[in-house]
Write a protein that holds these residues in place. Structure first.
Motif, PDB file in Angstrom:
ATOM      1  N   LEU A 159    -103.713  95.073  38.993  1.00 26.59           N
ATOM      2  CA  LEU A 159    -102.876  94.737  37.842  1.00 26.59           C
ATOM      3  C   LEU A 159    -101.412  95.042  38.131  1.00 26.59           C
ATOM      4  N   HIS A 160    -101.167  96.175  38.772  1.00 22.52           N
ATOM      5  CA  HIS A 160     -99.792  96.557  39.125  1.00 22.52           C
ATOM      6  C   HIS A 160     -99.158  95.547  40.078  1.00 22.52           C
ATOM      7  N   GLN A 161     -99.882  95.173  41.117  1.00 22.71           N
ATOM      8  CA  GLN A 161     -99.332  94.253  42.108  1.00 22.71           C
ATOM      9  C   GLN A 161     -99.054  92.877  41.519  1.00 22.71           C
ATOM     10  N   GLU A 162     -99.917  92.419  40.638  1.00 23.99           N
ATOM     11  CA  GLU A 162     -99.750  91.088  40.065  1.00 23.99           C
ATOM     12  C   GLU A 162     -98.600  91.013  39.063  1.00 23.99           C
ATOM     13  N   TYR A 163     -98.322  92.114  38.364  1.00 24.50           N
ATOM     14  CA  TYR A 163     -97.357  92.055  37.262  1.00 24.50           C
ATOM     15  C   TYR A 163     -96.158  92.989  37.406  1.00 24.50           C
ATOM     16  N   LYS A 164     -96.008  93.617  38.562  1.00 26.09           N
ATOM     17  CA  LYS A 164     -94.898  94.557  38.716  1.00 26.09           C
ATOM     18  C   LYS A 164     -93.537  93.869  38.639  1.00 26.09           C
ATOM     19  N   ASP A 165     -93.473  92.583  38.992  1.00 27.63           N
ATOM     20  CA  ASP A 165     -92.201  91.868  38.925  1.00 27.63           C
ATOM     21  C   ASP A 165     -91.853  91.462  37.493  1.00 27.63           C
ATOM     22  N   ILE A 166     -92.828  91.539  36.598  1.00 25.72           N
ATOM     23  CA  ILE A 166     -92.579  91.220  35.191  1.00 25.72           C
ATOM     24  C   ILE A 166     -92.268  92.485  34.411  1.00 25.72           C
ATOM     25  N   SER A 167     -93.137  93.499  34.555  1.00 29.56           N
ATOM     26  CA  SER A 167     -92.906  94.781  33.896  1.00 29.56           C
ATOM     27  C   SER A 167     -93.798  95.841  34.517  1.00 29.56           C
ATOM     28  N   ASP A 168     -93.238  97.032  34.739  1.00 27.60           N
ATOM     29  CA  ASP A 168     -94.023  98.139  35.281  1.00 27.60           C
ATOM     30  C   ASP A 168     -95.083  98.629  34.297  1.00 27.60           C
ATOM     31  N   TRP A 169     -94.901  98.305  33.022  1.00 29.95           N
ATOM     32  CA  TRP A 169     -95.804  98.820  32.002  1.00 29.95           C
ATOM     33  C   TRP A 169     -97.214  98.272  32.137  1.00 29.95           C
ATOM     34  N   TYR A 170     -97.358  97.102  32.703  1.00 30.87           N
ATOM     35  CA  TYR A 170     -98.704  96.575  32.930  1.00 30.87           C
ATOM     36  C   TYR A 170     -99.466  97.484  33.881  1.00 30.87           C
ATOM     37  N   GLY A 171     -98.830  97.822  34.987  1.00 23.81           N
ATOM     38  CA  GLY A 171     -99.468  98.700  35.954  1.00 23.81           C
ATOM     39  C   GLY A 171     -99.696 100.099  35.407  1.00 23.81           C
ATOM     40  N   ILE A 172     -98.722 100.616  34.676  1.00 26.26           N
ATOM     41  CA  ILE A 172     -98.856 101.957  34.098  1.00 26.26           C
ATOM     42  C   ILE A 172    -100.047 102.006  33.152  1.00 26.26           C
ATOM     43  N   THR A 173    -100.174 100.976  32.312  1.00 31.32           N
ATOM     44  CA  THR A 173    -101.305 100.917  31.383  1.00 31.32           C
ATOM     45  C   THR A 173    -102.632 100.889  32.135  1.00 31.32           C
ATOM     46  N   GLY A 174    -102.679 100.097  33.208  1.00 29.34           N
ATOM     47  CA  GLY A 174    -103.897 100.032  34.005  1.00 29.34           C
ATOM     48  C   GLY A 174    -104.261 101.371  34.612  1.00 29.34           C
ATOM     49  N   TYR A 175    -103.257 102.102  35.087  1.00 26.68           N
ATOM     50  CA  TYR A 175    -103.516 103.398  35.695  1.00 26.68           C
ATOM     51  C   TYR A 175    -103.936 104.441  34.664  1.00 26.68           C
TER      52      TYR A 175
END
Length: 249
Positions: A159-175
């Motif tokens: 999730l982080h790799q796919e959406y890190k260029d849009i917002s870090d919050w996607y990856g943070i939520t996944g973690y």
């Protein structure tokens, strides 16, 4: 102790190390393969902690302390971890279905996910069969490492790799969800802290490897070739008529 463990996992869920952005955008930069050793720091530390914990009396004592702490303050068993383990990577497909597109198209991200799952699943099962660590509840000897946690952190990194260029919050939520999965596994007395730490490391590392090898897989297995675009146009140069052909490789 509960609070300390919770803070530890939440800290790991948002920690970013220089070089973690090592990735492959297969749709835009097929030849741009970036491997950065710094991106291996977190998964290596997590896996190392768990491996050392197999023999270290000190880490075994910490395992027992965490188990007793959960047992003392939370005697209810919750099966949410059976579902939360899949939430991070399923979120990638859900977000794309809602029109929030990540880095890769459906085919490319599915190749990455399948590769990561094979690496993660194979590693976890082999280690479980060879380590034979008894679970905290004594149900069997397949405690080390935690497969649920590995799946959750694999998905969180995806999730982080796919959406890190849009917002870090996607990856943070996944973690955060992945960390919660690990906490549930310990709370339910299915895994020790060392099991969960190693599972998290394997999950993260599996996804990173999957992104690094994706171009090779597409080239060798799927035989992907560069697209050729062509156009045919009539022309007249004042003296004669003809057809012009333009091909872009």
């Amino acid at each position: 102790m509960n609070k300390i463990i919770m803070v530890l996992f939440l800290f790991l869920s948002v920690l970013k190390v220089n070089g973690q952005n090592a990735s492959i955008d297969s749709t835009k930069n097929r030849e741009n393969i970036q491997f950065k050793y710094k991106s291996l720091i977190i998964p290596t530390v997590l896996i190392g902690y768990g491996v050392v914990g197999l023999m270290s009396p000190t880490l075994k004592d910490i395992n027992n302390s965490v188990k007793n702490e959960f047992r003392e303050h939370d005697d209810k068993k919750v099966s949410l971890d059976d579902y939360t383990q899949y939430s991070p990577f399923l979120s990638v497909y859900a977000l794309n279905a809602l029109g929030i597109h990540g880095k890769n198209n459906f085919k490319d991200r599915t190749i990455v996910l399948a590769t990561a799952y094979l690496i993660m699943g194979g590693s976890v099962n082999i280690i479980k069969k060879t380590s034979k660590v008894t679970r905290p509840d004594g149900s069997d000897t397949r405690s080390f490492p935690s497969g649920h946690t590995a799946t959750a952190f694999m998905g969180a990194e995806f999730l982080h790799q796919e959406y890190k260029d849009i917002s870090d919050w996607y990856g943070i939520t996944g973690y955060v969800v992945a960390a919660g999965t690990g906490l549930f596994r310990m709370s339910n007395e299915k895994h020790w802290l060392t099991d969960v730490a190693t599972g998290a490391g394997i999950g993260i590392l599996s996804t990173k490897i999957a992104y690094w090898v994706q171009p090779l897989i597409k080239k060798t297995i799927f035989k992907e070739k560069y697209k050729r675009n062509g156009i045919v146009m009539p022309f007249y140069n004042g003296r004669e008529y003809g057809l012009g052909l333009s091909v872009t490789f």
